[in-house]
Write an enzyme that holds these catalytic residues in place. Structure first.
Site, PDB file in Angstrom:
ATOM      1  CD  GLN A  77       2.665   5.038  -4.756  1.00 17.81           C
ATOM      2  OE1 GLN A  77       2.361   6.192  -4.514  1.00 17.81           O
ATOM      3  NE2 GLN A  77       1.871   4.217  -5.416  1.00 17.81           N
ATOM      4  CG  HIS A  80       1.992  10.170  -1.321  1.00 19.98           C
ATOM      5  ND1 HIS A  80       1.612  10.908  -2.423  1.00 19.98           N
ATOM      6  CD2 HIS A  80       1.320   9.003  -1.421  1.00 19.98           C
ATOM      7  CE1 HIS A  80       0.741  10.212  -3.148  1.00 19.98           C
ATOM      8  NE2 HIS A  80       0.559   9.041  -2.564  1.00 19.98           N
ATOM      9  CG  ASN A 115      -1.570  11.546  -1.039  1.00 18.64           C
ATOM     10  OD1 ASN A 115      -1.936  12.215  -1.996  1.00 18.64           O
ATOM     11  ND2 ASN A 115      -1.796  10.240  -0.961  1.00 18.64           N
ATOM     12  CD  GLU A 116      -5.636   9.334  -1.880  1.00 19.90           C
ATOM     13  OE1 GLU A 116      -5.535   8.226  -1.329  1.00 19.90           O
ATOM     14  OE2 GLU A 116      -5.963   9.466  -3.064  1.00 19.90           O
TER      15      GLU A 116
HETATM   16  C1  GCO Z   1      -3.330   7.554  -3.505  1.00 18.32           C
HETATM   17  C2  GCO Z   1      -2.130   7.374  -3.719  1.00 18.32           C
HETATM   18  C3  GCO Z   1      -1.367   6.799  -4.813  1.00 18.32           C
HETATM   19  C4  GCO Z   1      -1.921   5.566  -5.475  1.00 18.32           C
HETATM   20  C5  GCO Z   1      -2.924   5.934  -6.518  1.00 18.32           C
HETATM   21  C6  GCO Z   1      -3.371   4.779  -7.394  1.00 18.32           C
HETATM   22  O1  GCO Z   1      -3.195   8.775  -3.238  1.00 18.32           O
HETATM   23  O2  GCO Z   1      -4.164   6.744  -3.297  1.00 18.32           O
HETATM   24  O3  GCO Z   1      -1.775   8.747  -3.745  1.00 18.32           O
HETATM   25  O4  GCO Z   1      -0.237   6.555  -4.067  1.00 18.32           O
HETATM   26  O5  GCO Z   1      -0.860   4.907  -6.044  1.00 18.32           O
HETATM   27  O6  GCO Z   1      -4.067   6.455  -5.915  1.00 18.32           O
HETATM   28  O7  GCO Z   1      -4.110   3.852  -6.702  1.00 18.32           O
END
Ligand code: GCO
Length: 434
Positions: free
Chosen positions: A18, A112, A156-157
């Site tokens: 990003q 990520h 991440n997530e």
């Molecule tokens: C997410 C992401 C980010 C997004 C943020 C805003 O973890 O979803 O880590 O990359 O940009 O959530 O929408």
């Protein structure tokens, strides 16, 4: 204003794809340039953080922050399967050293969202082999950086693909209902507003057919299983096993490093009759990951808003609610609710690894920070183990499929010149440091 104790981490977060620019070996870069793209625009130079990280880290330090969460880019570090690029690994060592020079604690995320293009050719996040591939990448990069690190987020997530699948299903049902009624009462824009990341779900669904042929050309497979694609339950287990394998590698190499993954967590609130749905949503989003994270040192909590759940499922934001650029309800209290909820089941430390707001009005960002942090304070006063808060995001940046129009940053960037313009919210955040 309540300040935090000096050892509390207070910082900002970014993700490599990003902000860095020219992540040409990644699946996201490839998708941004496809004819059937679901991206509003390509990332291109992004905000050139790859070259300007020193200035960005200095700005954080000057504003009073003491920590920085960023990610290493797998596609740069292992551009071809099994071939590692040492210069790229050393780039991240420079970023870590720069953080230390400025008194910031680096918190590194190994994955990520973006993946190497070759991984997708092998079946991506639905392929068994990804567990091994992720472990090998972890061994290499942690071998290079680990001696300088105290915190690593593996993935991440981890739950993003499951959330995307649930929303896609909801969207399909809505479209079927719409076709039946010929008149919708609940527009699809609401559905992608709920995913806590900038994806164009409508486009993803609509373009699926035409994309298959192009996928074959670009990735060598008809269906590209990216990290943010709709995930199956089997794929979900692959993500969890990749996390566990990476955790084992990190513990073998550097047992003192604190390891966790991050989850996208909504403050799911039931309205009358929606209790069972709300429980099910929370189980999909959080509880079913407990076996996978039980041995972690910390959990990265990522929250942006609440969702209201009724007997028919997710409801739109209440009439007249303030909405952010992402169409989320402005609801900073959500963070405290989520922290309390996860702390009831997860025994390790908690780091807020993302929380933020897309807005043009920076005074609303400061108001959001102030309310969110007062919730964090209240959790700490009650003895909950919250060790840090990372605001999303350090810079206005590339919000995935939604492109550059969403402004989440504590720092604005003129992308024509890449000049940085710190917003007031940056020093406001820093003023909470103890
Ligand atoms: C997410 C992401 C980010 C997004 C943020 C805003 O973890 O979803 O880590 O990359 O940009 O959530 O929408």
């Amino acid at each position: 204003m309540d300040q935090f104790s000096p050892d509390f981490l207070i910082g900002a977060a970014t993700a490599a794809h990003q902000v860095e620019g020219n992540n040409t070996g990644s699946d996201c870069w490839a998708m941004e340039h496809m004819e059937h793209t679901t991206y509003n625009e390509p990332s291109l130079d992004a905000v050139d953080h790859y070259h300007r990280y020193r200035e960005d880290i200095r700005l954080m330090a000057e504003a009073g922050l003491n920590a920085y969460r960023f990610s290493t880019e797998w596609a740069r570090i292992e551009p071809e399967e099994g071939r590692f690029d040492e210069a790229e690994a050393l780039h991240y060592l420079d970023v870590i050293r720069c953080c230390r020079e400025y008194g910031l604690e680096p918190v590194v995320t190994l994955h990520h969202f973006s993946s190497p293009k070759w991984l997708i050719t092998k079946g991506g996040w639905e392929a068994e082999s990804t567990v091994e591939d992720f472990a090998r990448y972890t061994r290499y990069i942690v071998g290079k950086l680990g001696s300088e690190l105290r915190y690593i987020c593996t993935i991440n997530e981890a739950n993003m693909g499951i959330q995307v699948a649930a929303i896609a299903k909801r969207y399909t049902l809505q479209m079927m209902a719409k076709a039946a009624r010929t008149q919708a009462d609940n527009g699809p824009g609401r559905s992608d507003g709920a995913v806590q990341a900038g994806f164009n779900l409508e486009k993803m669904m609509a373009g699926a057919k035409g994309a298959a042929e192009e996928n074959l050309r670009v990735f060598g497979v008809e269906k590209a299983e990216n990290f943010t694609s709709m995930r199956t339950l089997k794929g979900d287990q692959i993500v969890c096993r990749a996390h566990e394998a990476a955790r084992a590698v990190i513990r073998e190499l550097y047992p003192a490093i604190r390891v966790g993954l991050t989850l996208s967590l909504h403050d799911i609130q039931a309205v009358e009759g929606g209790e069972a749905n709300a429980e099910k949503e929370w189980a999909d989003e959080f509880t079913h990951y407990l076996p996978c994270i039980r041995e972690d040192d910390f959990l990265g909590v990522q929250n942006y808003t609440r969702t209201l759940t009724g007997p028919e499922g997710t409801l739109p934001a209440p009439e007249g609610a303030e909405l952010t650029q992402m169409d989320y309800e402005f609801y900073p209290q959500a963070l405290e609710h989520v922290i309390r909820r996860v702390a009831a089941d997860f025994e390790g430390d908690l780091l807020v690894t993302e929380n933020g707001i897309a807005t043009n009005d920076d005074s609303r960002r400061s108001a959001f920070i102030s309310q969110a942090l007062s919730g964090v304070h209240s959790c700490i006063r009650d003895g909950l183990p919250v060790r840090g808060y990372f605001h999303w995001s350090l810079l206005d940046n590339f919000e995935w499929q939604k492109g550059y129009s969403m402004t989440f940053g504590l720092i604005a960037v003129d992308r024509a010149t890449q000049t940085r313009y710190p917003k007031e919210s940056l020093s406001f955040l820093g003023s909470f440091r103890g």
